[in-house]
Structure formats: C-alpha cells, structure tokens
Design a protein around this motif. Structure first.
Motif, short mmCIF file in Angstrom:
data_model
loop_
_atom_site.label_atom_id
_atom_site.label_comp_id
_atom_site.label_asym_id
_atom_site.label_seq_id
_atom_site.Cartn_x
_atom_site.Cartn_y
_atom_site.Cartn_z
N VAL A 341 0.84 -1.20 0.00
CA VAL A 341 0.00 0.00 0.00
C VAL A 341 0.87 1.25 0.00
N ARG A 342 1.96 1.21 0.76
CA ARG A 342 2.85 2.37 0.83
C ARG A 342 3.52 2.64 -0.52
N LEU A 343 3.84 1.59 -1.26
CA LEU A 343 4.44 1.79 -2.58
C LEU A 343 3.50 2.55 -3.51
N LEU A 344 2.23 2.19 -3.50
CA LEU A 344 1.27 2.90 -4.34
C LEU A 344 1.07 4.34 -3.87
N VAL A 345 1.11 4.56 -2.56
CA VAL A 345 1.03 5.93 -2.05
C VAL A 345 2.24 6.74 -2.51
N ASP A 346 3.42 6.14 -2.46
CA ASP A 346 4.63 6.85 -2.93
C ASP A 346 4.53 7.19 -4.41
N MET A 347 3.99 6.28 -5.21
CA MET A 347 3.82 6.56 -6.64
C MET A 347 2.86 7.73 -6.84
N ALA A 348 1.78 7.74 -6.06
CA ALA A 348 0.83 8.84 -6.18
C ALA A 348 1.46 10.16 -5.77
N LEU A 349 2.23 10.16 -4.69
CA LEU A 349 2.89 11.38 -4.24
C LEU A 349 3.92 11.86 -5.26
N LYS A 350 4.60 10.91 -5.90
CA LYS A 350 5.57 11.28 -6.93
C LYS A 350 4.86 11.93 -8.11
N ALA A 362 -1.40 9.59 -10.39
CA ALA A 362 -1.89 9.63 -9.00
C ALA A 362 -3.30 9.06 -8.90
N MET A 363 -4.18 9.44 -9.82
CA MET A 363 -5.56 8.92 -9.77
C MET A 363 -5.60 7.43 -10.08
N MET A 364 -4.73 6.95 -10.94
CA MET A 364 -4.67 5.52 -11.22
C MET A 364 -4.23 4.76 -9.96
N CYS A 365 -3.25 5.31 -9.23
CA CYS A 365 -2.82 4.68 -7.97
C CYS A 365 -3.95 4.70 -6.94
N ILE A 366 -4.74 5.78 -6.93
CA ILE A 366 -5.87 5.85 -6.00
C ILE A 366 -6.88 4.75 -6.30
N ASP A 367 -7.11 4.47 -7.57
CA ASP A 367 -8.04 3.38 -7.92
C ASP A 367 -7.54 2.04 -7.38
N HIS A 368 -6.26 1.76 -7.54
CA HIS A 368 -5.71 0.51 -7.01
C HIS A 368 -5.73 0.51 -5.47
N LEU A 369 -5.48 1.65 -4.87
CA LEU A 369 -5.53 1.73 -3.41
C LEU A 369 -6.94 1.47 -2.90
N ALA A 370 -7.94 1.92 -3.62
CA ALA A 370 -9.32 1.66 -3.21
C ALA A 370 -9.59 0.16 -3.13
N VAL A 427 -12.44 11.26 -2.65
CA VAL A 427 -13.77 11.19 -2.03
C VAL A 427 -14.60 10.07 -2.64
N VAL A 428 -14.56 9.94 -3.95
CA VAL A 428 -15.29 8.86 -4.61
C VAL A 428 -14.79 7.50 -4.15
N MET A 429 -13.46 7.36 -4.00
CA MET A 429 -12.89 6.11 -3.52
C MET A 429 -13.38 5.80 -2.12
N LEU A 430 -13.38 6.79 -1.23
CA LEU A 430 -13.83 6.56 0.14
C LEU A 430 -15.31 6.19 0.17
N GLY A 431 -16.10 6.82 -0.69
CA GLY A 431 -17.51 6.46 -0.75
C GLY A 431 -17.73 5.03 -1.19
N ALA A 432 -16.93 4.57 -2.19
CA ALA A 432 -17.06 3.19 -2.65
C ALA A 432 -16.68 2.21 -1.55
N ILE A 433 -15.66 2.53 -0.76
CA ILE A 433 -15.26 1.65 0.34
C ILE A 433 -16.33 1.64 1.43
N GLY A 434 -16.81 2.83 1.81
CA GLY A 434 -17.80 2.91 2.89
C GLY A 434 -19.09 2.20 2.57
N ARG A 435 -19.52 2.23 1.31
CA ARG A 435 -20.77 1.55 0.95
C ARG A 435 -20.66 0.04 1.07
#
Length: 491
Positions: A341-350, A362-370, A427-435
């Motif tokens: 998970v940290r690797l994908l976060v680092d890619m998004a930050l980069k 960054a948005m592609m990494c967010i999709d995988h993180l979701a 926000v969309v990612m968090l909503g998908a997880i919360g549902r």
C-alpha cells in the motif's frame, strides 16, 4: 501476579478470542510430544522459514537465474560435444548437408555468434540500467524491486550470456589439422540457441516498454499485495461479523503483566516472524511472547525486540526466540502487505510532486488503493495467536485498518491540495469503500477521512472544481450517515 494469570481473561483482538492459559496443571501425557519429535519439527519449521526468506532474496536478485542458465549452457555444450560420437555421427549420415561442417567454417560461425551475442548482451544491460534509473526517478526507487523480480528480465539476461558461454565452450573443442575434429551436433545447436536468444531479446524489449508504464507497475504491486494480504490475513470478517470493541480493554489487561525484554541482536527491518517458534515456547513455558514492533518496522540493535511474560527465558530459549525474527536491509511485501500500500502511495505522491506533475498516475494509484483498502477492510487483522489448547501464546502487532486508511489518504490529500480532480477521486474512492462496509469503527474511519478531505478542500482559495468536490463530499457523508444503523463511538 501469577494469581492474575490463572484467571481466564476473555476478549477479542481484531476478531480473535483471547484466553490466557487457564491452569498451571501438568498436561496429559498423551498431549505432550516426545522431545525428539518436537525438536525435529522445530528444526524443520525453522529451516522452512529460513529457506522461504532466502528464496525471497534470491527471487529479487538479477544474478541467480542468469548464473543458473550460464552453468546450464556450459553443461549443455559439454553434453552435445560428447554426444557427437553417437547421435551426431548418425545425424551426419542422414542429413549430411546440415551437419557436416569444416573446422574453419565452424570457427567462423562460433566466433561470429560469440561476438554478436556479447554486443547484444551489452545493449541489454544498458537498457536495464536506463530502465532502473527511469523507474526510480519517475515513480519511486522502491518499485525497482518489481523489475528485478521479473522472470522475463532474469531469463533474458541469462539466455544471452548463456549463448555467449556456450559458443566459447564449443569453439574450444574445434580443432584443425593434423587431426581435424568438429562437434557438428553442438555447432548446429549453437545456431538454434542464437535464434532462441533473438526471440528472448525481442520479448525483453517488449517487457521493458510495458514495464515503464505506470499502469503495469501499479498492477504488479497490487497483485503482489493482494496475495500477501490473503496469506497474512486468511480469515474474512463476514457480512454480519461484529467488529472488535474490546481491544483497548484486552490491551490494558495484557499490559499489567510482568514483561521481560529480549534485545534485538542486529539492526534492520523485521521481514518475517516464525510464529511456530513463539507459540511452542509460550505453550511449553505457560507464558506469552510479544513482538516489540510490527513486521516492516526498523529495529535498532539492542532495542527490545521480544517481551516474555512472567519470567525471563533461559539463554537457549532466548536465542531460539530471537532467531524466529528475521531481519533484512529493506521491507518486503510477503509478510508486510502494508508495504505494498505504501508503494502505491509513494507513486501517487511522486505523480503529484511539482517536478513530475502527473495527476493521471496519481488517480490511477488511488483506484488501485481503493481495491486494496476494501480488501483489507473485509479481513480479520489477527494480532493474537493461540496454541492448540486455545490459550493465547503470541502477540504480533499489526497495522489496524483505521491506521492503514489514514496513512493512505492523508499524505495524498495534503499533496493534492491544488488538484481538485485528485481530491474528488479520493472522495469517490472513500464512498465506494464505505458503501461496502457494515456499521462499525471501520465505516466510521472512512466517514472521518471524507470529512478530513472536505475540510482540506474548504481551506483552498477558490479554484475551478472546488465546489464540485465539496458537493461530492457532502453527498458521500450523507449517504454513509443514512446507511449506518448505529453510529459507533469514536475508537
């Protein structure tokens, strides 16, 4: 203190019932394994863990597979040279146009093969070095390990060097006058080996072109992390499983015990823990063994690594317990899925950094993180492990879902303060997880992260997309509030 231990202490720790060893009586003789059998099983388990750790290191190296292929090529050359006296002569009689070669022609062919393949191998190594540098600077240096673990990369380097060594070995056996000798079978196979090497080189170039794409890197990290999560946390919570509400109570009760620390024998990252060794010692000594840090954390030499309850172990037991914790120079995903998970976060930050400025990555990494966070939210994060009698024996701390969620969302949110489209994807990612989660502390953590993102957006100066993100965040929070049957207390 001992009277306290004899009383059963029941609770739950991330879905695992905790029960201290309820009695100090001697177990039945039929339940006690013989010393020889127990020692043999212990040695086999310890050897299995060491082999697994060694195989992980070998798999991440660029030298092992090429070395094996080079040695195999040498053996193949010797074998085909010796086979000339039987199979080779028979093939010469059947297909003389293909197998009969003069010494001079054989030398020229083998020399041309060795020279050209060595040049191609040099180009391959150059491409590899450039790729590693590009990936490290464009994404993160820690994803270089994925490239090094690639079988296509290792096989390509090994085959090209193997063709070179094969040609040299066969060339050494070709002799001219006064007693000419040509291993025609080995020479004709050299041509076949070169054709195979050309095909491998083409596949390698295609692999390089595919690997440097961020989608490929993110997908590889995602697949490896999913496998690690399933192996590390094999149990699922289930749709109706109650969440842990007594973790703090259990932790307070365990903290009251008398703990005896064992110092770390070396400095490094905790890569793996042999739970079998800890559980067997705890069951035999009627105690509890607790790891002083999480898998993936860096330990300083001499810092408390393990804690043993009640009484300190003897010198032999202490060495056996310390040997159950394996250190390394870097973190690995195999028993530490949070590192993936940290690797994908680092890619998004980069991708969000001013020097790179690649919000699409960054948005592609967010999709995988979701997908990873949702998978982690559905699994029991086991920290307490029990023996065969059900008594708690070992405690290995793990990152809770709430901590993993905050460590993922907060850095990206801070880095994307000037990128409304990235914040909207969060926000969309968090909503998908919360549902997908039931009511409880994990859904509450998701809702808290949505509120945090909305608060960060509200602090921005008016920029295009700001109001849209605020509207999406408001809708997600309202939806999560409606779905929650009972809002849990803040953990």
């Amino acid at each position: 203190m001992e009277d306290r231990i004899e009383e059963p202490l029941e609770g739950r720790l991330d879905g695992v019932e905790l029960v201290h060893a309820p009695s100090m009586q001697r177990p039945h003789a039929s339940m006690v394994p013989t010393p020889g059998a127990a020692t043999a099983r212990s040695m086999l388990r310890r050897l299995s863990v060491h082999l697994r750790t060694a195989l992980q290191d070998v798999r991440s190296s660029l030298w092992f597979v090429p070395t094996v292929l080079v040695v195999a090529s040498m053996g193949l050359a010797f074998g085909l040279v010796e086979a000339q006296f039987g199979v080779g002569e028979a093939l010469e009689d059947i297909y003389p146009r293909f197998f009969e070669t003069s010494p001079d022609d054989a030398r020229q062919l083998l020399s041309a093969i060795a020279t050209s393949v060595l040049t191609v191998a040099g180009v391959t190594f150059s491409i590899t070095a450039v790729t590693l540098s590009l990936v490290a600077s464009q994404y993160t240096p820690r994803v270089v390990r994925s490239f090094m673990r690639s079988r296509k990369t290792q096989v390509a380097l090994g085959v090209l060097m193997g063709v070179y060594v094969y040609a040299l070995v066969v060339l050494r056996t070709v002799s001219g006058s006064p007693s000419p000798y040509v291993p025609n079978l080995a020479v004709i196979f050299a041509f076949v080996y070169v054709v195979a090497g050309i095909f491998v080189f083409i596949v390698f170039v295609h692999h390089i072109a595919a690997f440097i794409q961020p989608a490929t890197i993110a997908s590889d990290v995602y697949d490896e992390t999913i496998r690690a999560m399933r192996e590390t946390f094999p149990e699922e919570l289930g749709d109706c499983a109650p969440e842990d509400t007594r973790e703090a109570e259990v932790e307070r009760a365990v903290a009251e015990l008398a703990w005896h620390p064992l110092p770390a024998p070396e400095a490094g990252y905790i890569q793996a823990v042999d739970l079998g060794v800890l559980i067997r010692h705890a069951a035999r000594a009627r105690t509890i063994v607790r790891l002083g840090g999480r898998v993936g954390e860096f330990m300083i030499e001499g810092a408390p690594l393990l804690f043993v309850a009640h009484a300190p172990p003897d010198a032999a037991s202490a060495r056996r317990l310390l040997s159950a914790v394996h250190f390394g120079a870097h973190r690995t995903i195999e028993e530490d899925p949070t590192y993936g998970v940290r690797l994908l976060v680092d890619m998004a930050l980069k991708g969000l950094s001013p020097g790179i400025h690649d919000p699409t990555t960054a948005m592609m990494c967010i999709d995988h993180l979701a997908a990873l966070l949702l998978h982690a939210a559905r699994r029991k994060i086991v920290q307490a492990h029990r023996g065969e009698d059900g008594a708690i024996c070992a405690i290995v701390p793990r990152t809770r879902f709430e901590e993993l969620l905050s460590d993922t969302i907060e850095p990206i949110c801070l880095a994307a303060r000037e990128q409304p489209q990235v914040l909207e994807r969060l926000v969309v990612m968090l909503g998908a997880i919360g549902r997908e989660l039931g009511p409880g502390s994990r859904r509450f953590a998701v809702r808290s992260q949505v509120a945090m993102v909305a608060d960060q957006v509200s602090r921005l100066v008016p920029v295009p997309g700001r109001s849209r993100v605020m509207g999406v965040a408001a809708r997600v929070r309202e939806e999560l509030d409606v779905m929650a049957d009972v809002e849990p207390a803040r953990p």
